[in-house]
Write a protein that holds these residues in place. Structure first.
Motif, PDB file in Angstrom:
ATOM      1  N   PRO A 254     -15.044  57.907  27.908  1.00 20.85           N
ATOM      2  CA  PRO A 254     -15.047  57.649  29.353  1.00 20.85           C
ATOM      3  C   PRO A 254     -15.744  56.344  29.724  1.00 20.85           C
ATOM      4  O   PRO A 254     -15.741  55.960  30.884  1.00 20.85           O
ATOM      5  N   PHE A 255     -16.363  55.707  28.754  1.00 26.45           N
ATOM      6  CA  PHE A 255     -17.029  54.425  28.977  1.00 26.45           C
ATOM      7  C   PHE A 255     -16.613  53.453  27.888  1.00 26.45           C
ATOM      8  O   PHE A 255     -16.128  53.848  26.830  1.00 26.45           O
ATOM      9  N   ASN A 256     -16.799  52.161  28.137  1.00 17.45           N
ATOM     10  CA  ASN A 256     -16.387  51.130  27.186  1.00 17.45           C
ATOM     11  C   ASN A 256     -17.546  50.597  26.358  1.00 17.45           C
ATOM     12  O   ASN A 256     -17.359  50.033  25.292  1.00 17.45           O
ATOM     13  N   ILE A 257     -18.751  50.759  26.907  1.00 23.98           N
ATOM     14  CA  ILE A 257     -19.958  50.280  26.225  1.00 23.98           C
ATOM     15  C   ILE A 257     -21.043  51.344  26.349  1.00 23.98           C
ATOM     16  O   ILE A 257     -21.236  51.921  27.425  1.00 23.98           O
TER      17      ILE A 257
ATOM     18  N   ARG B  77     -13.318  58.500  35.445  1.00 23.25           N
ATOM     19  CA  ARG B  77     -14.452  58.214  34.573  1.00 23.25           C
ATOM     20  C   ARG B  77     -15.772  58.455  35.305  1.00 23.25           C
ATOM     21  O   ARG B  77     -16.732  58.945  34.710  1.00 23.25           O
ATOM     22  N   ALA B  78     -15.785  58.112  36.567  1.00 20.76           N
ATOM     23  CA  ALA B  78     -17.015  58.283  37.345  1.00 20.76           C
ATOM     24  C   ALA B  78     -17.443  59.745  37.406  1.00 20.76           C
ATOM     25  O   ALA B  78     -18.640  60.053  37.372  1.00 20.76           O
ATOM     26  N   VAL B  79     -16.474  60.653  37.489  1.00 22.60           N
ATOM     27  CA  VAL B  79     -16.788  62.081  37.541  1.00 22.60           C
ATOM     28  C   VAL B  79     -17.558  62.490  36.283  1.00 22.60           C
ATOM     29  O   VAL B  79     -18.576  63.186  36.354  1.00 22.60           O
ATOM     30  N   VAL B  80     -17.067  62.028  35.118  1.00 22.81           N
ATOM     31  CA  VAL B  80     -17.715  62.361  33.843  1.00 22.81           C
ATOM     32  C   VAL B  80     -19.062  61.663  33.722  1.00 22.81           C
ATOM     33  O   VAL B  80     -20.072  62.276  33.343  1.00 22.81           O
ATOM     34  N   LEU B  81     -19.100  60.383  34.042  1.00 20.90           N
ATOM     35  CA  LEU B  81     -20.335  59.602  33.901  1.00 20.90           C
ATOM     36  C   LEU B  81     -21.442  60.145  34.808  1.00 20.90           C
ATOM     37  O   LEU B  81     -22.613  60.191  34.421  1.00 20.90           O
ATOM     38  N   LYS B  82     -21.056  60.559  35.988  1.00 18.66           N
ATOM     39  CA  LYS B  82     -22.049  61.098  36.911  1.00 18.66           C
ATOM     40  C   LYS B  82     -22.650  62.392  36.370  1.00 18.66           C
ATOM     41  O   LYS B  82     -23.859  62.631  36.463  1.00 18.66           O
ATOM     42  N   GLU B  83     -21.802  63.221  35.785  1.00 18.22           N
ATOM     43  CA  GLU B  83     -22.295  64.480  35.217  1.00 18.22           C
ATOM     44  C   GLU B  83     -23.213  64.216  34.023  1.00 18.22           C
ATOM     45  O   GLU B  83     -24.230  64.893  33.846  1.00 18.22           O
TER      46      GLU B  83
ATOM     47  N   LYS C  55     -19.401  48.279  46.046  1.00 15.54           N
ATOM     48  CA  LYS C  55     -20.777  48.312  45.554  1.00 15.54           C
ATOM     49  C   LYS C  55     -21.040  49.540  44.699  1.00 15.54           C
ATOM     50  O   LYS C  55     -22.009  49.582  43.922  1.00 15.54           O
ATOM     51  N   GLU C  56     -20.154  50.543  44.838  1.00 17.40           N
ATOM     52  CA  GLU C  56     -20.312  51.751  44.043  1.00 17.40           C
ATOM     53  C   GLU C  56     -18.992  52.505  43.973  1.00 17.40           C
ATOM     54  O   GLU C  56     -18.098  52.294  44.803  1.00 17.40           O
ATOM     55  N   ILE C  57     -18.878  53.344  42.966  1.00 20.49           N
ATOM     56  CA  ILE C  57     -17.742  54.254  42.825  1.00 20.49           C
ATOM     57  C   ILE C  57     -18.321  55.648  42.610  1.00 20.49           C
ATOM     58  O   ILE C  57     -19.003  55.898  41.616  1.00 20.49           O
ATOM     59  N   MET C  58     -18.105  56.509  43.566  1.00 24.15           N
ATOM     60  CA  MET C  58     -18.662  57.864  43.533  1.00 24.15           C
ATOM     61  C   MET C  58     -20.169  57.841  43.267  1.00 24.15           C
ATOM     62  O   MET C  58     -20.677  58.522  42.374  1.00 24.15           O
ATOM     63  N   ASP C  59     -20.851  57.005  44.005  1.00 28.68           N
ATOM     64  CA  ASP C  59     -22.318  56.880  43.962  1.00 28.68           C
ATOM     65  C   ASP C  59     -22.835  56.172  42.706  1.00 28.68           C
ATOM     66  O   ASP C  59     -24.058  56.038  42.546  1.00 28.68           O
ATOM     67  N   LEU C  60     -21.953  55.739  41.817  1.00 28.45           N
ATOM     68  CA  LEU C  60     -22.398  54.977  40.651  1.00 28.45           C
ATOM     69  C   LEU C  60     -22.285  53.493  40.957  1.00 28.45           C
ATOM     70  O   LEU C  60     -21.259  53.031  41.484  1.00 28.45           O
ATOM     71  N   PRO C  61     -23.319  52.709  40.651  1.00 32.01           N
ATOM     72  CA  PRO C  61     -23.321  51.289  41.039  1.00 32.01           C
ATOM     73  C   PRO C  61     -22.266  50.461  40.314  1.00 32.01           C
ATOM     74  O   PRO C  61     -21.909  50.742  39.164  1.00 32.01           O
ATOM     75  N   VAL C  62     -21.787  49.443  41.016  1.00 31.75           N
ATOM     76  CA  VAL C  62     -20.864  48.463  40.448  1.00 31.75           C
ATOM     77  C   VAL C  62     -21.608  47.142  40.329  1.00 31.75           C
ATOM     78  O   VAL C  62     -22.174  46.647  41.309  1.00 31.75           O
ATOM     79  N   ILE C  63     -21.633  46.583  39.123  1.00 32.31           N
ATOM     80  CA  ILE C  63     -22.306  45.304  38.877  1.00 32.31           C
ATOM     81  C   ILE C  63     -21.253  44.293  38.413  1.00 32.31           C
ATOM     82  O   ILE C  63     -20.486  44.578  37.480  1.00 32.31           O
TER      83      ILE C  63
END
Length: 295
Positions: free
Chosen positions: A216-219, A242-248, A267-275
């Motif tokens: 679910p992540f690349n790095i 992916r955000a659903v899994v990463l948040k959990e 700035k974010e996707i489902m409360d996860l920050p975007v950089i």
């Protein structure tokens, strides 16, 4: 059992043994379950048939497990058309494979599967060579089975490369023919899939990072005490999944932080920050990275 049924059974076993866990669902992944209890981590791939696990999937499973200090496991129902025995460990690309019931046995106080009572190390016999040397010595499969105290059907499976062999049986075969027919315990059990040369640094920090696929992540990155899961590819629909899994993952396991590195005005996707990439690449310390993530 179907994969869904196996996952359900495995999740129940994990919960019963006091592990925190996250099920990776809704995205294609080399890992289906992540479990953690104190300093023990498990990365689990669940399949109906363990032979369906490809080398590429096994590679990603091993890479991630090695990087975070976890034990990779494949849990399935069968190998080809043979139902997996509850008290045996099988191997697929050097990864231990067990049945759902066998997994329950492993968690009952057995930290290392290969050391479990009644379960020996497995090696691969060169079936073609075994058959050739048996025929050269004018010995029938039935006679060989009697000599080394195994069944005739086992001889057939070994000669057709349908099964791994316990070290004890492999040694009896080698001693009987005075020839080395097995691949050797070290070769079969060693992790030949992953080299630590694939690791890199995250931006200008001293945070170690690893590029991964089929997750679910690349790095995945590792600081002094924290882990960072970074997603950087996919359309918005994929990123949301992916955000659903990463948040959990972030909410379940301590010291885990997830974020996205994409070129977006979001700035974010489902409360996860975007950089944005340029901002990430200019980060010079883990403290600065954490500050940006938490801001």
């Amino acid at each position: 059992m179907t994969k869904k049924e196996i996952v359900k059974q495995v999740k129940e076993v994990i919960e019963k043994n006091g592990y925190l866990q996250v099920a990776i669902e809704g995205v294609h992944s080399a890992v289906d379950l992540i479990a953690e209890k104190k300093d023990k981590k498990l990365l689990i791939k669940v399949v109906e048939n363990i032979d369906s696990v490809s080398r590429d999937v096994a590679l990603e499973l091993c890479k991630l497990a090695d990087f975070i200090g976890a034990q990779p496991l494949i849990i399935g129902e069968r190998s080809k058309n043979v139902v997996l025995s509850e008290d045996l460990i099988y191997k697929r690309f050097s990864i231990s494979c067990v049945s759902a019931k066998g997994f329950e046995y492993l968690l009952d106080g057995l930290p290392q599967p290969i050391a479990a009572k009644g379960i020996g190390a497995k090696v691969r016999i060169d079936g073609t060579k075994l058959k050739e040397i048996r025929q050269i010595n004018n010995i029938s499969a039935e006679e060989l089975a009697q000599k080394i105290k195994i069944s005739k059907s086992s001889v057939y499976r070994y000669e057709h490369n349908y099964a791994y062999v316990s070290l004890e049986v492999a040694n009896r075969i080698n001693n009987f023919f005075k020839s080395r027919l097995d691949a050797g315990k070290e070769e079969v059990e060693s992790n030949i899939l992953y080299s630590k040369d694939n690791e890199m640094q995250l931006a200008k920090t001293n945070v170690r990072a690893l590029s991964v696929k089929r997750l679910p992540f690349n790095i995945i990155a590792k600081g002094k005490t924290n882990y960072y899961e970074i997603a950087s590819e996919g359309d918005i629909r994929t990123l949301v999944k992916r955000a659903v899994v990463l948040k959990e993952i972030m909410e379940t396991f301590k010291n885990n932080y997830s974020f996205f590195v994409i070129e977006s005005d979001k700035k974010e996707i489902m409360d996860l920050p975007v950089i944005k990439k340029d901002k990430l690449y200019n980060i010079s310390s883990e403290a600065e990275l954490l500050e940006i993530i938490m801001s």
